[in-house]
Design an enzyme around this catalytic site. Structure first.
Site, short mmCIF file in Angstrom:
data_model
loop_
_atom_site.label_atom_id
_atom_site.label_comp_id
_atom_site.label_asym_id
_atom_site.label_seq_id
_atom_site.Cartn_x
_atom_site.Cartn_y
_atom_site.Cartn_z
N HIS A 170 -64.18 21.33 66.10
CA HIS A 170 -65.15 20.41 65.50
C HIS A 170 -66.47 20.55 66.25
CE1 HIS A 170 -62.27 17.27 63.51
NE2 HIS A 170 -62.75 18.10 62.62
N CYS A 273 -64.94 11.54 69.63
CA CYS A 273 -63.98 11.48 68.52
C CYS A 273 -63.54 10.05 68.24
CB CYS A 273 -62.76 12.34 68.82
SG CYS A 273 -63.06 14.11 68.76
#
Length: 283
Positions: A170, A273
């Site tokens: 990511h 996150c």
């Protein structure tokens, strides 16, 4: 040269207690389903992160965890929220698709204008607002096709960046937005810290051209999630241990704050996150 005086921006975040966190499947290189998960430890570490944000003066909203959705703690993947508009996520992996509707329902219930996505993208995991520009990662989870949709929804420039190292699957594992606001009320020009080796040659050139003053972090062996961090423009909340990044942040006037979320690292996520930025909407 003395470090620049940094301006803290009060932020609003969405978080989710990891009451059901475990590693029961493997969808990124950080995950090992054969090792037992200490959920109680994950909750304690998450609570310290939550409380750190409150101590810094930020607002924290909570979405209820749901049994069976092991990774719901990683709220950053639930969407992208700018100016009261929430573009929901469409997950690439089947294990996380059950999170899509709960996040969209939460956005709707809290006054955001919700857009259901067409293309696959995993929210702020791969979409980072830097000043007026959205950096958009692709290569492992989000589709490059989603970038045109993101540009259309938010009316902003979207810069596509291809990720090439599976440990940094990511964008928010390889880029930290150091200045969340630029212009009125913020710095003249927003800046980032990033890991050049996580990107292809074109992406490295793009970032170097756009952010010549960025902090460029050398590749680490083993891989590290230290760049999966949250900055309010002055305070940078990141995971220990202390590395050269700390010194570079201090040299530039930022204030590093360490919060151990090592148990949550086992799911492939860190501080960023666990933190979705809410911009606009109602409290």
């Amino acid at each position: 040269m003395s470090p620049q005086e940094r301006i803290q921006q009060r932020r609003r975040y969405l978080m989710c207690r990891p009451d059901y966190f475990t590693v029961s499947y493997e969808i990124n290189p950080w995950m090992n389903s054969t090792r037992a998960t200490d959920t109680a430890k994950a909750v304690r570490q998450w609570q310290e992160l939550h409380d750190t944000y409150l101590r810094l003066g930020h607002e924290v909203d909570l979405i209820d965890p749901i049994p069976g959705l092991d990774d719901m703690v990683y709220t950053a993947n639930g969407g992208l929220v700018i100016d009261g508009v929430a573009l929901g996520a469409r997950f690439a992996v089947s294990e996380r698709r059950g999170e899509e509707r709960p996040f969209r329902e939460w956005f709707t219930a809290h006054g955001f204008d919700v857009v259901e996505p067409v293309a696959t993208q995993e929210g702020e995991g791969d979409l980072l607002l830097v000043g007026e520009t959205i950096l958009a990662g692709y290569g492992f989870r989000s589709q490059r096709d989603s970038h045109a949709e993101v540009a259309d929804v938010f009316g902003r420039e979207v810069v596509s960046l291809r990720l090439v190292d599976p440990s940094y699957y990511h964008l928010d594992t390889a880029v930290c937005v150091l200045d969340p606001v630029q212009g009125l009320g913020g710095v003249e020009r927003a800046n980032i810290a990033y890991l050049p080796s996580a990107f292809d040659e074109r992406g490295q050139g793009e970032l170097l051209e756009r952010f010549p003053d960025a902090i460029r972090v050398p590749a680490a062996d083993p891989a590290s999630l230290e760049l999966n961090a949250v900055s309010d423009g002055r305070n940078v909340v990141l995971s220990p241990p202390v590395t050269s990044l700390d010194a570079q942040l201090r040299e530039r006037g930022y204030h590093p704050i360490h919060v151990d979320v090592s148990e949550l690292h086992r799911g492939g996520g860190g501080i960023k996150c666990c933190t979705l930025t809410l911009r606009g909407g109602t409290s």
